[in-house]
Every structure is written in structure tokens, then in C-alpha cells.
Design an enzyme around this catalytic site. Structure first.
Site, PDB file in Angstrom:
ATOM      1  N   HIS A 102      -6.660  15.846  23.974  1.00 40.34           N
ATOM      2  CA  HIS A 102      -7.332  15.853  24.263  1.00 40.34           C
ATOM      3  C   HIS A 102      -8.609  15.664  24.810  1.00 40.34           C
ATOM      4  O   HIS A 102      -9.829  16.935  24.616  1.00 40.34           O
ATOM      5  CB  HIS A 102      -7.013  16.873  25.940  1.00 40.34           C
ATOM      6  CG  HIS A 102      -5.950  17.227  26.568  1.00 40.34           C
ATOM      7  ND1 HIS A 102      -6.027  16.506  27.689  1.00 40.34           N
ATOM      8  CD2 HIS A 102      -5.273  17.043  26.346  1.00 40.34           C
ATOM      9  CE1 HIS A 102      -4.473  16.391  28.198  1.00 40.34           C
ATOM     10  NE2 HIS A 102      -4.004  17.187  27.086  1.00 40.34           N
ATOM     11  N   ALA A 120       2.172  13.495  30.015  1.00 37.32           N
ATOM     12  CA  ALA A 120       3.860  13.612  29.082  1.00 37.32           C
ATOM     13  C   ALA A 120       4.694  14.374  28.853  1.00 37.32           C
ATOM     14  O   ALA A 120       3.984  15.196  30.020  1.00 37.32           O
ATOM     15  CB  ALA A 120       3.142  14.500  27.513  1.00 37.32           C
ATOM     16  N   MET A 175       3.897  20.065  32.302  1.00 39.38           N
ATOM     17  CA  MET A 175       3.094  21.509  31.800  1.00 39.38           C
ATOM     18  C   MET A 175       1.357  21.043  32.619  1.00 39.38           C
ATOM     19  O   MET A 175       0.519  21.745  32.644  1.00 39.38           O
ATOM     20  CB  MET A 175       2.739  22.186  30.846  1.00 39.38           C
ATOM     21  CG  MET A 175       4.171  22.563  30.183  1.00 39.38           C
ATOM     22  SD  MET A 175       3.412  22.765  28.202  1.00 39.38           S
ATOM     23  CE  MET A 175       4.720  22.390  27.135  1.00 39.38           C
ATOM     24  N   SER A 176       1.449  20.010  33.548  1.00 34.36           N
ATOM     25  CA  SER A 176      -0.001  19.724  34.358  1.00 34.36           C
ATOM     26  C   SER A 176       0.941  19.132  35.683  1.00 34.36           C
ATOM     27  O   SER A 176       1.348  18.986  36.069  1.00 34.36           O
ATOM     28  CB  SER A 176      -0.313  18.580  33.473  1.00 34.36           C
ATOM     29  OG  SER A 176      -0.116  17.584  33.097  1.00 34.36           O
ATOM     30  N   ASN A 224      10.156  13.112  24.900  1.00 31.89           N
ATOM     31  CA  ASN A 224      11.159  13.264  24.975  1.00 31.89           C
ATOM     32  C   ASN A 224      12.023  13.907  24.781  1.00 31.89           C
ATOM     33  O   ASN A 224      12.281  13.983  26.367  1.00 31.89           O
ATOM     34  CB  ASN A 224      10.546  15.379  23.657  1.00 31.89           C
ATOM     35  CG  ASN A 224       9.808  16.104  24.502  1.00 31.89           C
ATOM     36  OD1 ASN A 224       8.846  15.914  25.326  1.00 31.89           O
ATOM     37  ND2 ASN A 224      10.982  16.933  25.781  1.00 31.89           N
ATOM     38  N   HIS A 241       4.009  19.990  19.497  1.00 39.16           N
ATOM     39  CA  HIS A 241       2.969  18.383  20.095  1.00 39.16           C
ATOM     40  C   HIS A 241       2.819  18.070  19.581  1.00 39.16           C
ATOM     41  O   HIS A 241       2.250  16.676  20.280  1.00 39.16           O
ATOM     42  CB  HIS A 241       1.456  19.685  20.547  1.00 39.16           C
ATOM     43  CG  HIS A 241       0.657  19.150  21.445  1.00 39.16           C
ATOM     44  ND1 HIS A 241       0.598  18.633  22.281  1.00 39.16           N
ATOM     45  CD2 HIS A 241      -0.577  19.129  21.022  1.00 39.16           C
ATOM     46  CE1 HIS A 241       0.257  18.148  22.554  1.00 39.16           C
ATOM     47  NE2 HIS A 241      -1.033  18.726  21.886  1.00 39.16           N
ATOM     48  N   HIS A 243      -5.218  22.181  31.663  1.00 43.13           N
ATOM     49  CA  HIS A 243      -3.701  23.281  32.020  1.00 43.13           C
ATOM     50  C   HIS A 243      -4.012  24.452  32.222  1.00 43.13           C
ATOM     51  O   HIS A 243      -4.979  25.491  31.872  1.00 43.13           O
ATOM     52  CB  HIS A 243      -2.816  23.106  30.952  1.00 43.13           C
ATOM     53  CG  HIS A 243      -2.944  21.643  30.755  1.00 43.13           C
ATOM     54  ND1 HIS A 243      -3.668  21.372  29.693  1.00 43.13           N
ATOM     55  CD2 HIS A 243      -2.450  20.813  30.758  1.00 43.13           C
ATOM     56  CE1 HIS A 243      -3.501  19.595  29.512  1.00 43.13           C
ATOM     57  NE2 HIS A 243      -2.693  19.677  29.773  1.00 43.13           N
ATOM     58  N   SER A 275      -1.937  13.718  27.920  1.00 44.01           N
ATOM     59  CA  SER A 275      -2.620  14.299  25.837  1.00 44.01           C
ATOM     60  C   SER A 275      -1.518  12.651  25.811  1.00 44.01           C
ATOM     61  O   SER A 275      -0.149  12.118  25.618  1.00 44.01           O
ATOM     62  CB  SER A 275      -0.654  15.549  25.676  1.00 44.01           C
ATOM     63  OG  SER A 275      -0.800  16.829  26.490  1.00 44.01           O
ATOM     64  N   GLU A 305      -3.750  26.851  29.650  1.00 41.04           N
ATOM     65  CA  GLU A 305      -4.961  27.103  28.446  1.00 41.04           C
ATOM     66  C   GLU A 305      -5.600  28.528  29.169  1.00 41.04           C
ATOM     67  O   GLU A 305      -6.718  28.952  28.036  1.00 41.04           O
ATOM     68  CB  GLU A 305      -6.058  26.024  28.701  1.00 41.04           C
ATOM     69  CG  GLU A 305      -5.411  24.928  27.982  1.00 41.04           C
ATOM     70  CD  GLU A 305      -6.350  23.403  28.370  1.00 41.04           C
ATOM     71  OE1 GLU A 305      -7.751  23.775  27.066  1.00 41.04           O
ATOM     72  OE2 GLU A 305      -5.881  23.314  29.105  1.00 41.04           O
TER      73      GLU A 305
HETATM   74  N1  HPA Z   1       8.296  20.097  28.626  1.00 41.42           N
HETATM   75  C1  HPA Z   1       7.129  20.777  28.618  1.00 41.42           C
HETATM   76  N2  HPA Z   1       6.069  19.991  29.038  1.00 41.42           N
HETATM   77  C2  HPA Z   1       6.123  18.516  27.863  1.00 41.42           C
HETATM   78  C3  HPA Z   1       7.462  18.848  27.169  1.00 41.42           C
HETATM   79  C4  HPA Z   1       8.403  19.380  27.231  1.00 41.42           C
HETATM   80  O1  HPA Z   1       9.453  18.969  26.630  1.00 41.42           O
HETATM   81  N3  HPA Z   1       7.162  17.375  26.495  1.00 41.42           N
HETATM   82  C5  HPA Z   1       6.202  16.804  27.281  1.00 41.42           C
HETATM   83  N4  HPA Z   1       5.730  17.449  28.181  1.00 41.42           N
END
Ligand code: HPA
Length: 269
Positions: free
Chosen positions: A60, A112, A210-211, A234, A244, A82, A29, A85
Site C-alpha cells: 500500500h 484482495a 479485511m477492508s 487465495n 501476504h 485497515h 493490496s 492496523e
Molecule cells: N482472508 C482475509 N483477507 C484476505 C484473504 C483471506 O483469505 N485473502 C486476501 N485478503
């Protein structure tokens, strides 16, 4: 499944003129800019590739890019699939199966991620040295195809020790502060609650995303060497609200650091 892999592999082999890339790079991402540094490129939209799913997430792009990076022939996935999705694990990892079948030996993955290590700040980069799967399924579930790999693949050195060593050296040579740590893969798409972020830190994770985990399992099963980086977009323990768009913006900002690291590792292959 086997037939679909054969079809897609055969299509890509033609597009590659039978020249097999040294590595495949998966861009997460907000991390698709690395593709601009690939020279002599051929861009193939996923929609043109037989049996390829189509990426549905903002940030993406959904292209496979063939070209040269750091003096090596590479294949790059601009956008990945993912679990959140709605794809099943076989669909999420279908591209990695195809890359392995093409004979690509190295997988470089980026994502990310949210930091759960209190030492991490937004914009930091973490070299993944290990992972925890918190996903509800495993891409290897079901009958094992022994031509792909063993029934019970070992995951002790899932993240290739030699590539980890190379990434450390590249970071040092480029003055990059590179964290190392454990990535926990979750299904999403909801971000974690404060209690979940604390829990993930407690059980030994440094970053959550998440990947990556399904792709790494399939790459290891196929005998590929893996190197993976998380861009910390983050900080889970901060109590700040997640979004996002912010994740993408932060990933975009940190992207040059990730690119420098990947280029250095690829040059060494
Ligand atoms: N959690 C899950 N997936 C993520 C996060 C998060 O805080 N930041 C970027 N992808």
C-alpha cells in the site's frame, strides 16, 4: 471530527483547483498499478495531507493521485487504512468522508480477498453485489451528523444496481469472466482458520477480506454510488497455507483485469 473534515476538504479542494473528480478509486493490496494509467497526474503523499492517517501495510503506497482515467477526472487512493492496523473506524473511513464532502458522487473500491465459493479460482475477479459485516464496529457508531447522512441509512442497494449492470456489460465486452457475490468483511489480521472459511461459505459469503465494508457504509451514508471488485488471491476452502506476499503477487497478476473493468465503468460515468 467535523473541523478535521473541513480542514482536509479545504486543502484538497485547492489541490484540485476546485475541479471535482467524477469518481474516487480505492486501490487495494497489490492493486496500485492502475495509478500508472492515470494521465496528467498530481501525486500527493498521505503525509502531506492534513489529518490523513499514514498507511502502514506493505503493498500500500500511501498516495492520493489526481488525474484523468478513461476520459474522466478521478482521484485515486493508492493504499488504504485497515482496522487491523490499529485505526478506529472513524480513521479508517476518514478519507471517504472527505471525498463525499468534496462532492465526489461515485466510489470505486477494490480489494484482495480469499474465495470461499468453491467455484472460484485464484486470479478470478468478483463483482461485489452485497456484503456481510463481520467487523466488531460500525463507522457510523456515535452521534449522527445529519449534514453527512441519515441516522439509519438503508443498505438494500449499497452496491449501486446501475454500476453493477455497467460492470457486467464491460466484462462481457472485454471477454472477462466476472463472478458476482457477497463479500464478508473481517477484522484480520490473522487469516481464517479452515473452519472459519467453511463457516463464511455456509452463511452466504463468496469472498472474505479485511477492508471495504467500512468505506462502503460511509459512502452509502454520504449518498455516494458504490462499485466494488474483489480479486480472488487465495481459495479459503483449499486448505493451502496463506501468506501476504502470495496475496500481493496474485493481486498484481490479476490487476490488469481489474483495471480494464474500472476503466470501462468510469468511461460510462
Ligand atoms: N482472508 C482475509 N483477507 C484476505 C484473504 C483471506 O483469505 N485473502 C486476501 N485478503
Amino acid at each position: 471530527m467535523l473541523e478535521r473534515i473541513r480542514q482536509t476538504t479545504s486543502y484538497l479542494r485547492t489541490r484540485l483547483n476546485n475541479e471535482i473528480p467524477k469518481a474516487v478509486i480505492v486501490l487495494g493490496s497489490g492493486l496500485g498499478q492502475l495509478a500508472n494509467e492515470i494521465s496528467g497526474k498530481t501525486v500527493i503523499p498521505y503525509s502531506e495531507i492534513p489529518n490523513f492517517p499514514v498507511s502502514t501495510v506493505e503493498g500500500h503506497a500511501g498516495n492520493l493521485i489526481i488525474g484523468e482515467l478513461a476520459g474522466q477526472r478521478v482521484l485515486a487512493m493508492q493504499g488504504r487504512f485497515h482496522y487491523y492496523e490499529g485505526y478506529n473506524m472513524k480513521e479508517v473511513t476518514f478519507p471517504m468522508r472527505v471525498f463525499a464532502a468534496l462532492g465526489i458522487k461515485v466510489a470505486m473500491l477494490s480489494n484482495a480477498a480469499g474465495g470461499v465459493n468453491p467455484q472460484f479460482s485464484k486470479g478470478d475477479v468478483m463483482l461485489i453485489t452485497d456484503h456481510i459485516s463481520f467487523l466488531p464496529d460500525n463507522p457510523l457508531r456515535g452521534k449522527n451528523l445529519s449534514e453527512f447522512g441519515p441516522r439509519f441509512p438503508d443498505m438494500t442497494h449499497a452496491y449501486d444496481p446501475q454500476l453493477i449492470e455497467t460492470a457486467r456489460r464491460v466484462a462481457k465486452d472485454n471477454g472477462i469472466n466476472l463472478h458476482e457475490g457477497v463479500y464478508i468483511g473481517v477484522q484480520g489480521p490473522s487469516f481464517e482458520t479452515p473452519a472459519e472459511y467453511r463457516f463464511f461459505h455456509t452463511i452466504g459469503a463468496d469472498a472474505v477480506g479485511m477492508s471495504t465494508v467500512p468505506e462502503v457504509i460511509v459512502a452509502v451514508h454520504s449518498g455516494m454510488r458504490v462499485c466494488a471488485l474483489s480479486v480472488i488471491t487465495n481459495c479459503g476452502l483449499s486448505g493451502e497455507v496463506n501468506d501476504h506476499e502470495d496475496v500481493q503477487k496474485q493481486a498484481n497478476q490479476t490487476e490488469p483485469v481489474m483495471t480494464a473493468l474500472f476503466k470501462g465503468v468510469i468511461a460510462s460515468l
